[in-house]
Write a protein that holds these residues in place. Structure first.
Motif, mmCIF file in Angstrom:
data_model
loop_
_atom_site.group_PDB
_atom_site.id
_atom_site.type_symbol
_atom_site.label_atom_id
_atom_site.label_comp_id
_atom_site.label_asym_id
_atom_site.label_seq_id
_atom_site.Cartn_x
_atom_site.Cartn_y
_atom_site.Cartn_z
ATOM 1 N N SER A 254 0.838 -1.200 0.000
ATOM 2 C CA SER A 254 0.000 0.000 0.000
ATOM 3 C C SER A 254 0.871 1.248 0.000
ATOM 4 O O SER A 254 1.901 1.311 0.670
ATOM 5 C CB SER A 254 -0.913 0.021 1.232
ATOM 6 N N THR A 257 -2.025 5.992 -2.612
ATOM 7 C CA THR A 257 -3.068 5.992 -3.650
ATOM 8 C C THR A 257 -3.521 4.603 -4.097
ATOM 9 O O THR A 257 -4.624 4.452 -4.613
ATOM 10 C CB THR A 257 -2.581 6.762 -4.897
ATOM 11 N N HIS A 258 -2.674 3.588 -3.911
ATOM 12 C CA HIS A 258 -3.000 2.265 -4.442
ATOM 13 C C HIS A 258 -2.730 1.174 -3.405
ATOM 14 O O HIS A 258 -1.880 1.321 -2.519
ATOM 15 C CB HIS A 258 -2.194 1.965 -5.711
ATOM 16 N N ASN A 271 -3.866 -4.628 -9.006
ATOM 17 C CA ASN A 271 -3.693 -3.236 -8.587
ATOM 18 C C ASN A 271 -5.062 -2.624 -8.278
ATOM 19 O O ASN A 271 -5.935 -2.543 -9.149
ATOM 20 C CB ASN A 271 -2.997 -2.446 -9.695
ATOM 21 N N ASN A 272 -5.265 -2.199 -7.020
ATOM 22 C CA ASN A 272 -6.521 -1.577 -6.612
ATOM 23 C C ASN A 272 -6.276 -0.115 -6.242
ATOM 24 O O ASN A 272 -5.381 0.170 -5.432
ATOM 25 C CB ASN A 272 -7.115 -2.307 -5.397
ATOM 26 N N LYS A 273 -7.062 0.752 -6.792
ATOM 27 C CA LYS A 273 -6.956 2.158 -6.408
ATOM 28 C C LYS A 273 -7.692 2.382 -5.086
ATOM 29 O O LYS A 273 -8.829 1.939 -4.904
ATOM 30 C CB LYS A 273 -7.563 3.052 -7.486
ATOM 31 N N LYS A 317 -12.136 -0.997 -0.719
ATOM 32 C CA LYS A 317 -10.849 -0.367 -1.036
ATOM 33 C C LYS A 317 -10.710 0.962 -0.291
ATOM 34 O O LYS A 317 -10.355 1.985 -0.871
ATOM 35 C CB LYS A 317 -10.713 -0.139 -2.555
#
Length: 845
Positions: A254, A257-258, A271-273, A317
């Motif tokens: 982490s 931002t991501h 990849n998770n925003k 998220k």
């Protein structure tokens, strides 16, 4: 909570027993994912076929990888001398055994034999040539078949996967793994066995008789225990937070931002925003996954109660702090962290900040949401950071190594620590288990370590904290005494103190280690994250390789040839002695056996290139046979480039010369394996090192190593420069080069320029010395010089004239005529025409 605690206990127990499992081995086949030239083939009969007059049994284990999607591929092909064959093939749903004349003789679906991907299935085929019958076993399903003309299968060739045999070319190779190949005779006595574990560069020897099987483009599964594989690298913001979800075998990353998730089972990165909120820290690694609650936390040391630990919602998220200023100060860089199943609390050990090394234990209770600080009880642990933590059980951890000092003040003398402590989180009692003497090669360790209590050892990635362009080495330490060994190869790592991080995790299901690194660039607020994997348990490179062998049949043939050679030699000596007596009346006859060596050849720690490649080890044993053809070429091409021009050879030129038919990655792998094998051989000889220097591969010899080619080049240089001791240098040079040509038995295109250049330089130098008569040579010494020239250029007319004239001048007319006759005979054999000049013209010209 009880179920979660039980899960943790099961995890710890199974972790301790992982080493007890067998090491993975076998041969993995490159398939349709690569071009035809790079697919894998295993040839059990590269030199000659198997011969079993009364029949034989072939058995092995195979499995298909879960990525298997192609419709067709050859598992093996068995071929007779008259062109009949038996094929074992796979398609998307079935396994089929077919005969060239009888068609399908056995077939079954995956469901019939309960075949699962990534799980080995046994196969066995017994051939009864006198009965024209076959017995086949695929998994748990048996087949019997009558096959006409099976008598031809008394003598067979067997190839797995890709085949380059003429008329039987195969490039359709399935995504498969093969191991435990065995061949038995008609009495079911094992004749050959290839487990496909240990191997050599280009193949593998059977463990019973040393029969060689060649392999093209191999992927040795055992190698995965010794060579790290880089899986992925990607960019993140400065100092990303990293943790390991041992429940799902995910690595979590982490930044602001991501939120990245790396699945260690299928090696996929997601990849998770981040939709809202922030992790607490963008400095020290302050994120941890809690197996008990299946949650990911980011913690803070200085916030008010209740806000110092935040949670990440993986579904939404979102970090649940929503409005939070980034941490402005950091007091615990490179600390260690652990959540204990015994009390469900977070424990943080040691660290560094504001020029102070720490030895305090910070504890966070998730139930009360309170921090508390403790000092170690029992044996004192000095203030430090960059130490490693490994889990022993639900309330005991190991803490090893680090960097700091006794007071904690950075301005006072600092040092590396090599001590091991066991800490009980229930009592905060610390027990010192051992301490190593101070190490010349300073190192610190990865944040996490892997503990194996059954084998009483632990594993850690180690590196020097004083070097930026760094490497990580995997160390295996004993829990009971200050011993360690270094395993596997190295991982590149750029270390810049608080802007760098390395961790080590273990995927139990795949029995695979995962190393995670990042290096940040503070000025650019960016980090490069990399993930590497290694099969567990790890091995040293030397544990991968078989010793070079010679099969008994080759030994018998060799002994037979030696007997013939010795018999012939004895006859020649007898004839020569007889001939000498018959010609003893001739006044000008003087037997010449060639130039006698003016120095004794080194009997130990020597490398000879003149007259043929030869190496002698520390004990005076000839170990030339340890060099396979490829190892010999790799070593010699680096030696010749280094000694000739002092520069070396690039990796690109090595690939284009030795592995021109392979991809860059495959060539790199082959080079790495070959280099490793060479280093093992060098250990037998002495200090010989192949290393990169200015991007070129060079060789470095220790003072104790003798190399005739190296000495010849030095002597030639001194003779050209006209230094003192010329006559002594010339005599020594002649004795070296008169042994024979440079590498006469190495017939390959790349070596020809080296041979030609050396011969030209030597001949020009020797003629120059004769012409200048400097140093002043006796007639016999000039004859010796001419003989040396003729060894390196057997048709050099000027050397013939010099030799014949000198022999006539010395009154040795018979020897002069014999030298002329020998020359003209060679001339005719090579050119098919007679030499123009007569003997009289030669001696009078």
């Amino acid at each position: 909570m009880k179920r979660s605690t039980l899960f943790i206990l099961i995890y710890i127990c199974s972790l301790q027993s992982i080493i007890a499992e067998n090491i993975q081995y076998g041969l993995e086949f490159n398939s349709f994912e690569v071009i035809q030239e790079l697919r894998t083939g295993l040839n059990l009969t590269p030199d000659k076929p198997f011969s079993f007059k009364k029949g034989f049994t072939l058995s092995f284990d195979f499995c298909f990888q879960s990525e298997h999607q192609r419709d067709f591929g050859y598992i093996f092909r068995m071929i007779t001398q008259n062109g009949q064959y038996i094929d074992f093939v796979v398609n998307q749903t079935n396994l089929t055994l077919s005969h060239s004349e009888n068609g399908i003789i056995a077939e079954c679906s995956f469901e019939e034999i309960n075949l699962d991907f990534d799980v080995y299935t046994s196969f066995e085929i017994t051939i009864h040539p006198q009965k024209d019958s076959l017995n086949i076993l695929i998994g748990n399903k048996e087949f019997f078949a009558k096959v006409a003309s099976l008598t031809h299968f008394k003598t067979v060739n067997i190839v797995f996967g890709k085949s380059n045999r003429k008329r039987f070319l195969v490039s359709d190779v399935p995504r498969m793994l093969i191991k435990n190949i065995s061949i038995s005779n008609h009495r079911q006595e094992r004749a050959y066995s290839w487990p496909l574990s240990k191997h050599i560069v280009d193949g593998v020897y059977d463990e019973l008789k040393g029969r060689f099987a060649s392999v093209e483009n191999p992927l040795w599964i055992l190698d995965k225990h010794a060579f790290w594989k880089k899986r992925v690298s990607f960019g993140m913001q400065n100092n990303p937070q990293i943790s390991y979800d041992s429940k799902a075998d995910h690595i979590l990353f982490s930044d602001q931002t991501h939120f990245f998730v790396y699945d260690t089972k299928n090696h996929q990165l997601k990849n998770n925003k981040i939709m809202a909120g922030l992790p607490h820290s963008n400095r020290s690694n302050q994120m941890i996954y809690n197996q008990l609650t299946d949650s990911c936390y980011s913690y803070h040391f200085t916030l008010e109660l209740g806000k110092d630990v935040v949670t990440f919602d993986t579904a939404k998220k979102v970090w649940n702090n929503h409005a939070f200023e980034k941490e402005s100060v950091v007091d615990y860089w490179h600390h260690n962290r652990y959540i204990s199943p015994a009390d469900s609390c977070l424990y943080l050990f040691n660290g560094y900040g504001h020029h102070i090394y720490k030895s305090v234990v910070n504890k966070y209770n998730f139930s009360t949401k309170k921090w508390s600080a403790f000092n170690y009880k029992g044996d004192r642990i000095s203030p430090r950071y960059l130490s490693g933590l490994g889990v022993v059980d639900d309330h005991r951890v190991l803490i090893f190594g680090g960097y700091g000092n006794e007071t904690g003040a950075q301005e006072l003398s600092t040092r590396n620590y090599y001590d091991l402590y066991q800490v009980d989180t229930k009592t905060m009692e610390s027990q010192k288990l051992w301490e190593m003497p101070y190490q010349d090669n300073n190192f610190v360790v990865s944040n996490s370590m892997i503990v194996d209590t059954l084998s009483r050892c632990f594993y850690a990635l180690c590196f020097s904290q004083q070097i930026y362009n760094n490497f990580l080495s995997l160390y295996k330490f004993s829990m009971d005494k200050p011993d360690y060994e270094i395993l596997a190869d190295k991982i590149p790592f750029k270390f810049e103190d608080i802007y760098s991080y390395v961790d080590l995790f273990l995927n139990q299901a795949k029995t695979e280690l995962t190393a995670v690194t990042y290096s940040s660039v503070a000025s650019e607020s960016a980090s490069e994250v990399a993930v590497y994997t290694l099969a567990f348990p790890p091995l040293q490179e030397k544990e991968l390789y078989q010793k070079m062998q010679k099969s008994p049949s080759k030994l018998i043939i060799g002994c037979f040839l030696i007997v013939i050679l010795l018999t012939g030699l004895g006859f020649m000596l007898y004839q020569q002695k007889k001939h000498t007596k018959e010609q003893s009346y001739s006044d000008d006859y003087e037997p010449i056996t060639g130039i006698k060596p003016l120095y004794k050849r080194a009997e130990k720690q020597a490398i000879y290139l003149f007259g043929g490649f030869q190496t002698m080890d520390k004990n005076g044993h000839d170990i030339t046979g340890e060099f396979s053809p490829m190892l010999k070429q790799l070593f010699l091409i680096i030696v010749l480039h280094t000694l000739k021009n002092g520069k070396g050879i690039s990796s690109t030129m090595l690939r284009e010369t030795l592995w021109y038919d392979k991809s860059e990655e495959s060539a790199k792998n082959n080079r790495g394996v070959s280099m490793s094998k060479l280093r093992q051989i060098f250990e037998l000889i002495g200090y010989i090192v192949l290393k990169k220097q200015n991007s070129l591969w060079v060789v470095e010899f220790g003072d104790e190593i003798h190399c005739d080619y190296y000495e010849a080049l030095i002597l030639m240089k001194r003779l050209k420069e006209g230094t003192n001791g010329e006559i002594k240098d010339l005599r020594r040079l002649l004795s070296i080069v008169s042994v024979g040509e440079l590498l006469p038995n190495l017939q390959t295109e790349w070596v020809d320029p080296f041979k030609a250049d050396f011969s030209n330089e030597l001949i020009d130098l020797l003629f120059s010395l004769v012409k200048q008569n400097k140093p002043k040579l006796t007639p016999q010494e000039q004859v010796d010089l001419a003989d040396a020239i003729l060894i390196h250029d057997s048709l050099n007319e000027d050397a013939l004239k010099l030799k014949c004239k000198l022999l006539v001048k010395m009154g040795k007319n018979g020897l002069a005529k014999k030298a002329y006759a020998s020359f003209t005979k060679r001339y005719f054999l090579l050119f098919g025409t007679h030499f123009n000049d007569s003997f009289e013209q030669i001696v009078s010209g």
